[in-house]
Design a protein around this motif. Sequence first.
Motif, PDB file in Angstrom:
ATOM      1  N   GLY A  60       0.818  -1.213   0.000  1.00  0.00           N
ATOM      2  CA  GLY A  60       0.000   0.000   0.000  1.00  0.00           C
ATOM      3  C   GLY A  60       0.847   1.257   0.000  1.00  0.00           C
ATOM      4  N   PHE A  61       1.938   1.256   0.767  1.00  0.00           N
ATOM      5  CA  PHE A  61       2.825   2.418   0.821  1.00  0.00           C
ATOM      6  C   PHE A  61       3.512   2.657  -0.519  1.00  0.00           C
ATOM      7  CE2 PHE A  61       7.289   3.772   1.494  1.00  0.00           C
ATOM      8  CZ  PHE A  61       7.039   5.097   1.813  1.00  0.00           C
ATOM      9  N   ALA A  64       0.968   4.038  -2.899  1.00  0.00           N
ATOM     10  CA  ALA A  64       0.631   5.415  -2.520  1.00  0.00           C
ATOM     11  C   ALA A  64       1.747   6.375  -2.895  1.00  0.00           C
ATOM     12  CB  ALA A  64       0.341   5.489  -1.023  1.00  0.00           C
ATOM     13  N   GLY A  68       0.987   9.061  -5.535  1.00  0.00           N
ATOM     14  CA  GLY A  68       1.064  10.396  -4.955  1.00  0.00           C
ATOM     15  C   GLY A  68       2.066  11.279  -5.664  1.00  0.00           C
ATOM     16  N   GLN A  93      -9.536  12.797   1.164  1.00  0.00           N
ATOM     17  CA  GLN A  93      -8.812  12.694   2.425  1.00  0.00           C
ATOM     18  C   GLN A  93      -9.734  12.842   3.629  1.00  0.00           C
ATOM     19  OE1 GLN A  93      -5.948  11.744   3.300  1.00  0.00           O
ATOM     20  NE2 GLN A  93      -5.867  12.439   5.429  1.00  0.00           N
ATOM     21  N   LYS A  97     -11.965   6.828   6.595  1.00  0.00           N
ATOM     22  CA  LYS A  97     -11.653   5.599   5.854  1.00  0.00           C
ATOM     23  C   LYS A  97     -12.337   4.378   6.445  1.00  0.00           C
ATOM     24  CE  LYS A  97      -9.027   8.039   3.216  1.00  0.00           C
ATOM     25  NZ  LYS A  97      -9.221   9.330   3.892  1.00  0.00           N
ATOM     26  N   VAL A 120      -3.465   2.514   0.749  1.00  0.00           N
ATOM     27  CA  VAL A 120      -3.126   3.501  -0.288  1.00  0.00           C
ATOM     28  C   VAL A 120      -3.889   4.795  -0.057  1.00  0.00           C
ATOM     29  CG1 VAL A 120      -3.284   4.025  -2.748  1.00  0.00           C
ATOM     30  CG2 VAL A 120      -2.519   1.763  -2.010  1.00  0.00           C
ATOM     31  N   LEU A 121      -5.175   4.691   0.226  1.00  0.00           N
ATOM     32  CA  LEU A 121      -6.001   5.883   0.401  1.00  0.00           C
ATOM     33  C   LEU A 121      -5.530   6.732   1.582  1.00  0.00           C
ATOM     34  CD1 LEU A 121      -9.587   4.440  -0.237  1.00  0.00           C
ATOM     35  CD2 LEU A 121      -8.222   5.871  -1.763  1.00  0.00           C
ATOM     36  N   ALA A 123      -2.400   6.708   2.971  1.00  0.00           N
ATOM     37  CA  ALA A 123      -1.017   7.175   2.809  1.00  0.00           C
ATOM     38  C   ALA A 123      -0.852   8.114   1.624  1.00  0.00           C
ATOM     39  CB  ALA A 123      -0.087   5.977   2.643  1.00  0.00           C
ATOM     40  N   PHE A 124      -1.851   8.209   0.768  1.00  0.00           N
ATOM     41  CA  PHE A 124      -1.737   8.967  -0.484  1.00  0.00           C
ATOM     42  C   PHE A 124      -1.616  10.475  -0.245  1.00  0.00           C
ATOM     43  CE2 PHE A 124      -4.106  11.172  -3.926  1.00  0.00           C
ATOM     44  CZ  PHE A 124      -3.294  10.856  -4.997  1.00  0.00           C
ATOM     45  N   ALA A 176       3.617   9.095   5.551  1.00  0.00           N
ATOM     46  CA  ALA A 176       2.778   8.152   4.821  1.00  0.00           C
ATOM     47  C   ALA A 176       3.023   6.710   5.230  1.00  0.00           C
ATOM     48  CB  ALA A 176       3.020   8.315   3.319  1.00  0.00           C
ATOM     49  N   ALA A 180       0.216   4.150   6.481  1.00  0.00           N
ATOM     50  CA  ALA A 180      -0.090   2.930   5.742  1.00  0.00           C
ATOM     51  C   ALA A 180      -0.343   1.762   6.691  1.00  0.00           C
ATOM     52  CB  ALA A 180       1.050   2.599   4.782  1.00  0.00           C
TER      53      ALA A 180
END
Length: 253
Positions: A60-61, A64, A68, A93, A97, A120-121, A123-124, A176, A180
């Motif tokens: 995910g990181f 992102a 990003g 943001q 979440k 992802v959402l 840390a983005f 981030a 994550a």
Amino acid sequence: MWRPALVLAAFVLAWWFVAAREYVPNYLVPTPGQVWTTMTDQWSELARHTLVTLYETVLGFVLAAALGLATAVAIAYSRTLDKALYPIVLFAQVIPKIAIAPLLVVWFGLGLTPKIILAVLIAFFPVVISGVAGLRSTDPELLDLSATMGAGPWRTFRKIRFPNALPHLMAGLKVAVTLAVVGAVVGEFVGASEGLGYVLLLANGNLDAPLLFADLILMSAIGIVLFVLVEIAEALLIPWHASRRAGVSLTTS
């Protein structure tokens, strides 16, 4: 390292004192010894769940960071995309979440995909914000000099804009990578059968305080290790930056 080690030792000592004297019942706050026994007795199972959460967090990181940075470049280079994308990024943001986690499960099933998407959402956003701030902080005189010397947009980005943005970007990446972990764990709260978030719900439902504390320690360990790895990457990528020359390090000061 002695300063954070001293603080950590003082915290553990205070924790042990409160739990041993049972100022708080042990079914709420176990002793460090009880937590350690739980970790050693159930280590194989906890290690398996930790690896699942670690995989979700790292993937995910990485996604992102890539998405990003691409979004930050688009916003920094295009006024039209700036006005079109920035409000959408901000809107995404501010949505809680945890509220969309069940929806992701409905869309993508009970596998790893919803957890990775949630990571992802979360840390983005810091990657986008730090990337845009860094890319826009380039000295205009350097850009003018690059243009007069015949450098194209790609060469200017590679030699001037991106290196100049790295200090801001690395700060955003350090934020981030810890977020994550939160995203992966929150994703495991809904429809998961493995991972540290699942263990957290299981321990909470069974009132198993030692397992709960052991799980929290492992979550924190994942975030700390990944943070340190990003900081090492920062030291390798921007040794010329003032904070690196001065020896300032967030993990040791």
